[in-house]
Scaffold this motif. Structure first.
Motif, PDB file in Angstrom:
ATOM      1  N   LEU A   4       0.865  -1.170   0.000  1.00  0.00           N
ATOM      2  CA  LEU A   4       0.000   0.000   0.000  1.00  0.00           C
ATOM      3  C   LEU A   4       0.902   1.221   0.000  1.00  0.00           C
ATOM      4  O   LEU A   4       1.726   1.379   0.904  1.00  0.00           O
ATOM      5  N   VAL A   5       0.745   2.054  -1.015  1.00  0.00           N
ATOM      6  CA  VAL A   5       1.591   3.236  -1.148  1.00  0.00           C
ATOM      7  C   VAL A   5       0.740   4.480  -0.981  1.00  0.00           C
ATOM      8  O   VAL A   5      -0.199   4.703  -1.756  1.00  0.00           O
ATOM      9  N   GLU A   6       1.075   5.280   0.024  1.00  0.00           N
ATOM     10  CA  GLU A   6       0.312   6.479   0.352  1.00  0.00           C
ATOM     11  C   GLU A   6       0.995   7.717  -0.209  1.00  0.00           C
ATOM     12  O   GLU A   6       2.222   7.751  -0.370  1.00  0.00           O
ATOM     13  N   SER A   7       0.183   8.747  -0.447  1.00  0.00           N
ATOM     14  CA  SER A   7       0.718  10.035  -0.845  1.00  0.00           C
ATOM     15  C   SER A   7      -0.273  11.124  -0.455  1.00  0.00           C
ATOM     16  O   SER A   7      -1.441  10.838  -0.174  1.00  0.00           O
ATOM     17  N   GLY A   8       0.215  12.361  -0.423  1.00  0.00           N
ATOM     18  CA  GLY A   8      -0.679  13.499  -0.236  1.00  0.00           C
ATOM     19  C   GLY A   8      -0.599  14.202   1.104  1.00  0.00           C
ATOM     20  O   GLY A   8      -1.281  15.200   1.307  1.00  0.00           O
ATOM     21  N   GLY A   9       0.216  13.721   2.025  1.00  0.00           N
ATOM     22  CA  GLY A   9       0.329  14.411   3.300  1.00  0.00           C
ATOM     23  C   GLY A   9       1.098  15.712   3.165  1.00  0.00           C
ATOM     24  O   GLY A   9       1.596  16.047   2.096  1.00  0.00           O
ATOM     25  N   GLY A  10       1.197  16.454   4.286  1.00  0.00           N
ATOM     26  CA  GLY A  10       1.951  17.691   4.259  1.00  0.00           C
ATOM     27  C   GLY A  10       1.528  18.639   5.351  1.00  0.00           C
ATOM     28  O   GLY A  10       0.831  18.260   6.292  1.00  0.00           O
ATOM     29  N   LEU A  11       1.967  19.883   5.191  1.00  0.00           N
ATOM     30  CA  LEU A  11       1.666  20.951   6.143  1.00  0.00           C
ATOM     31  C   LEU A  11       0.577  21.845   5.568  1.00  0.00           C
ATOM     32  O   LEU A  11       0.675  22.272   4.399  1.00  0.00           O
ATOM     33  N   VAL A  12      -0.434  22.120   6.367  1.00  0.00           N
ATOM     34  CA  VAL A  12      -1.531  22.957   5.909  1.00  0.00           C
ATOM     35  C   VAL A  12      -1.997  23.842   7.062  1.00  0.00           C
ATOM     36  O   VAL A  12      -1.875  23.461   8.230  1.00  0.00           O
ATOM     37  N   GLN A  13      -2.512  25.002   6.739  1.00  0.00           N
ATOM     38  CA  GLN A  13      -3.016  25.911   7.767  1.00  0.00           C
ATOM     39  C   GLN A  13      -4.398  25.461   8.246  1.00  0.00           C
ATOM     40  O   GLN A  13      -5.126  24.790   7.500  1.00  0.00           O
ATOM     41  N   PRO A  14      -4.771  25.814   9.462  1.00  0.00           N
ATOM     42  CA  PRO A  14      -6.123  25.504   9.938  1.00  0.00           C
ATOM     43  C   PRO A  14      -7.168  26.031   8.960  1.00  0.00           C
ATOM     44  O   PRO A  14      -7.042  27.142   8.434  1.00  0.00           O
ATOM     45  N   GLY A  15      -8.180  25.205   8.716  1.00  0.00           N
ATOM     46  CA  GLY A  15      -9.208  25.552   7.753  1.00  0.00           C
ATOM     47  C   GLY A  15      -8.902  25.102   6.341  1.00  0.00           C
ATOM     48  O   GLY A  15      -9.775  25.161   5.468  1.00  0.00           O
TER      49      GLY A  15
END
Length: 120
Positions: A4-15
């Motif tokens: 299972l290969v995941e992608s798409g995480g990261g740093l994001v601002q609230p909202g």
């Protein structure tokens, strides 16, 4: 060997929003239920959302109305659309899937995890 290969995480601002993807690869008959779990520092891993091969979904109360799980059966891929993110959503997100390896054998597999950080 199934992966299972995941992608798409990261740093994001609230909202803000993020979309996670998880693709199953390897030799197998089909992917049954697929889902997303998360684990924050010092906390136990918890279910975020789950979807059956027929499309029935289940969500943790904390994400209902903000997160949407979906899947593409032809691609053996599950997605998690996360909107209105909050700092408390910060965690490592893990994909899992019940894979029908053969006609008689079904096994649960986990992805490697992807970090989601919600911070200003």
């Amino acid at each position: 060997q199934v992966q299972l290969v995941e992608s798409g995480g990261g740093l994001v601002q609230p909202g803000g929003s993020l979309r996670l993807s998880c693709a199953a690869s390897g030799s197998f008959a089909r992917a049954n239920a697929m889902g997303w779990y998360r684990q924050a520092p010092g906390k136990e891993r918890e279910l975020v959302a789950r979807i059956t091969s027929g499309g029935t979904t289940d969500y943790a109360d904390s994400v209902k109305g903000r997160f949407t799980i979906s899947r593409d059966n032809a691609k053996s891929t599950v997605y998690l659309q996360m909107n209105s993110l909050k700092p408390e959503d910060t965690a490592v997100y893990y994909c899992n899937a019940d894979i029908k390896v053969t006609a008689a054998i079904t096994r649960r597999y986990w992805g490697q995890g992807t970090q989601v950080t919600v911070s200003s």
